[in-house]
Scaffold this active site. Structure first.
Site, PDB file in Angstrom:
ATOM      1  N   TYR A  42       0.883  -1.173   0.000  1.00 25.17           N
ATOM      2  CA  TYR A  42       0.000   0.000   0.000  1.00 25.17           C
ATOM      3  C   TYR A  42       0.913   1.213   0.000  1.00 25.17           C
ATOM      4  O   TYR A  42       1.784   1.319   0.871  1.00 25.17           O
ATOM      5  CB  TYR A  42      -0.845   0.044   1.278  1.00 25.17           C
TER       6      TYR A  42
ATOM      7  N   THR B 125      -1.499  -2.611  -4.554  1.00 27.33           N
ATOM      8  CA  THR B 125      -2.966  -2.546  -4.526  1.00 27.33           C
ATOM      9  C   THR B 125      -3.413  -1.132  -4.861  1.00 27.33           C
ATOM     10  O   THR B 125      -2.962  -0.167  -4.242  1.00 27.33           O
ATOM     11  CB  THR B 125      -3.480  -2.990  -3.135  1.00 27.33           C
TER      12      THR B 125
ATOM     13  N   SER C 186      -9.924  -7.655  -9.221  1.00 27.72           N
ATOM     14  CA  SER C 186     -10.328  -7.774  -7.811  1.00 27.72           C
ATOM     15  C   SER C 186     -11.206  -6.608  -7.422  1.00 27.72           C
ATOM     16  O   SER C 186     -10.962  -5.470  -7.841  1.00 27.72           O
ATOM     17  CB  SER C 186      -9.064  -7.774  -6.930  1.00 27.72           C
TER      18      SER C 186
ATOM     19  N   HIS D 277     -11.578  -6.358  -4.104  1.00 28.91           N
ATOM     20  CA  HIS D 277     -11.160  -6.399  -2.701  1.00 28.91           C
ATOM     21  C   HIS D 277     -12.135  -7.250  -1.870  1.00 28.91           C
ATOM     22  O   HIS D 277     -12.412  -6.963  -0.712  1.00 28.91           O
ATOM     23  CB  HIS D 277     -11.099  -4.975  -2.140  1.00 28.91           C
TER      24      HIS D 277
ATOM     25  N   GLY E 260     -14.542 -13.872  -4.068  1.00 30.96           N
ATOM     26  CA  GLY E 260     -15.669 -14.803  -4.110  1.00 30.96           C
ATOM     27  C   GLY E 260     -15.329 -16.235  -4.490  1.00 30.96           C
ATOM     28  O   GLY E 260     -16.234 -17.059  -4.580  1.00 30.96           O
TER      29      GLY E 260
ATOM     30  N   ARG F 267     -14.675 -19.806  -3.898  1.00 28.26           N
ATOM     31  CA  ARG F 267     -14.890 -20.686  -2.744  1.00 28.26           C
ATOM     32  C   ARG F 267     -14.808 -22.167  -3.089  1.00 28.26           C
ATOM     33  O   ARG F 267     -14.814 -23.005  -2.202  1.00 28.26           O
ATOM     34  CB  ARG F 267     -16.294 -20.439  -2.124  1.00 28.26           C
TER      35      ARG F 267
END
Ligand SMILES: Cc1cc2nc3c(=O)[nH]c(=O)nc-3n(C[C@H](O)[C@H](O)[C@H](O)COP(=O)(O)O)c2cc1C
Length: 390
Positions: free
Chosen positions: A132, A158, A271, A273, A306, A308
């Site tokens: 960052y 990022t 992404s 995030h 997301g 999974r």
């Protein structure tokens, strides 16, 4: 919990929820605003049908691949997540060890509670470092030098967090950054004695380990509270200073990718995030094909937010991702069972990838192509939203 009893990421999520104070669990689990993007991330995967090939011998399935020069056992990496110390006192070094054992990459977060030099000493495999940017340029330069000297080969910057994160759930739960102790948090701790014991004393149990807990908060606060915009100029500056592969995390549009390739970026992570920043940002799988097409092979495209299931990995690779990253799945696993929990989630996901590849009829990662997905069911949003799924 003995995490061998968990059979899916969702099992580990439930175990983490039982073990942690609710306010702490919510910090990991929650998203921004009304959590629309958080929900869309899952719904978008669920809407994409898989189209298996038949007449293929899948007796031997090989999940290995190469991502930006690193050979990995599967196309699934661990995303940079701050707050590991809130899940388990073994924190980032435990994640690094588990990733190494599983043969995959861990992207160490800029807000890591442990110093990058300490985490890399625990690593059994390649680590990337997530940055960052801070307002003070000299501090950025010094950090980049330190990280390179420590042995990190890939730098991941990022770009989707130009302002301090704002999550209403955390505010409602009384969790503010920087975290300040409150009677409410103390009561929640008393109701979760195993978590509190680990948080306060660590696994060594030698004495109060509040120092480590405090350092974790300070490091995170330092990294994130003063985070700032990343412009093309900043990326150019990083490119000049970093010898190894440079990755940009937080891309959601195809029309920015050519410029990134021109700037010398080697890879982008599609992404949002994990739905934690801009509520209303699209599900990443819905914009992946657009970004991949725009990249036109000039840089590698990765995806997170997301993922999974092993079937999600196949969907993302079918739409052109080189690999995916997971965040919350390993954070839940860490909370549920410490380092053994992270071993378990990586074992489960690897097994799921093997199963998914076997059932769609491919034996190598290279064979996963767009013919394996779609068309979207009639109830889904128009096909053009998904960027031309074949
Ligand atoms: C608790 C938590 C902390 C995170 N901290 C960071 C961070 O420090 N830097 C970063 O680039 N992304 C961070 N992220 C985002 C992850 O890198 C990743 O984009 C996201 O978790 C992927 O979505 P998933 O959780 O649905 O897998 C964080 C995510 C979570 C859940």
């Amino acid at each position: 919990m003995r995490t061998t009893r968990a059979h899916s990421v969702e099992d580990l999520r439930r175990a983490a929820r039982r073990r942690m104070p609710r306010a702490v669990f919510d910090v990991v689990d929650g998203g921004a605003g009304d959590e629309h993007t958080l929900r869309w991330n899952r719904e978008a995967f669920e809407r994409i049908p898989l189209r298996p090939k038949a007449l293929v011998d899948v007796a031997h399935v090989d999940t290995t691949t190469t991502v930006l020069g690193d050979r990995v056992s599967m196309p699934l990496l661990l995303a940079p997540c701050s707050f590991a110390r809130m899940c388990h006192s073994d924190a980032e070094p435990a994640v690094a060890r588990a990733a190494g054992r599983a043969g995959t990459v861990y992207v160490v977060p800029g807000g890591s509670g442990e110093r990058p030099e300490v985490v890399i000493r625990s690593a059994g495999g390649p680590l990337w470092y997530q940055l960052y940017l801070k307002p003070d340029q000299a501090m950025n330069d010094e950090l980049v030098e330190r990280v390179a000297a420590a042995g990190y080969r890939t730098l991941c910057v990022t770009i989707d967090t130009p302002i301090k994160p704002y999550r209403e759930k955390d505010l409602r739960n009384g969790v503010t950054l920087p975290v300040s102790p409150s009677p409410r948090l103390a009561l929640a701790g008393l109701a979760h004695p195993r978590w509190s014991r680990d948080f306060l004393f660590g696994t060594g149990g030698a004495g109060l380990d509040l120092f480590a807990a405090r350092r974790a908060y300070t490091n995170f606060t330092d990294a994130i509270m003063h985070s700032r915009s990343v412009t093309a100029g900043e990326i150019r500056r990083l490119r000049d200073r970093w010898q190894g592969p440079l990755v940009v995390k937080g891309v959601l549009r195809g029309d920015e990718v050519a410029e990134m390739a021109d700037l010398g970026v080697d890879g982008v992570v599609v992404s949002n995030h994990g739905g934690r920043n801009l509520d209303g940002a699209p599900a990443t799988i819905d914009v992946l094909a657009e970004v991949v097409d725009a990249a036109a092979g000039r840089l590698d495209v990765l995806l997170d937010s997301g993922v999974r299931r092993g079937t999600d990995v196949v969907r993302a690779l079918a739409l052109g991702a080189k690999a995916v990253l997971v965040g919350r799945p390993y954070m839940f696993a860490l909370a549920a069972g410490g380092e053994a929990g992270v071993d378990r989630v990586l074992e489960l996901l690897h097994n799921e990838i093997v199963r998914a590849m076997s059932l769609v009829g491919v034996t190598t990662v290279k064979e996963i192509d767009r013919s394996l997905v779609g068309p979207a069911p009639a109830t889904a949003r128009p096909a053009d939203v998904r960027g031309g799924t074949a």
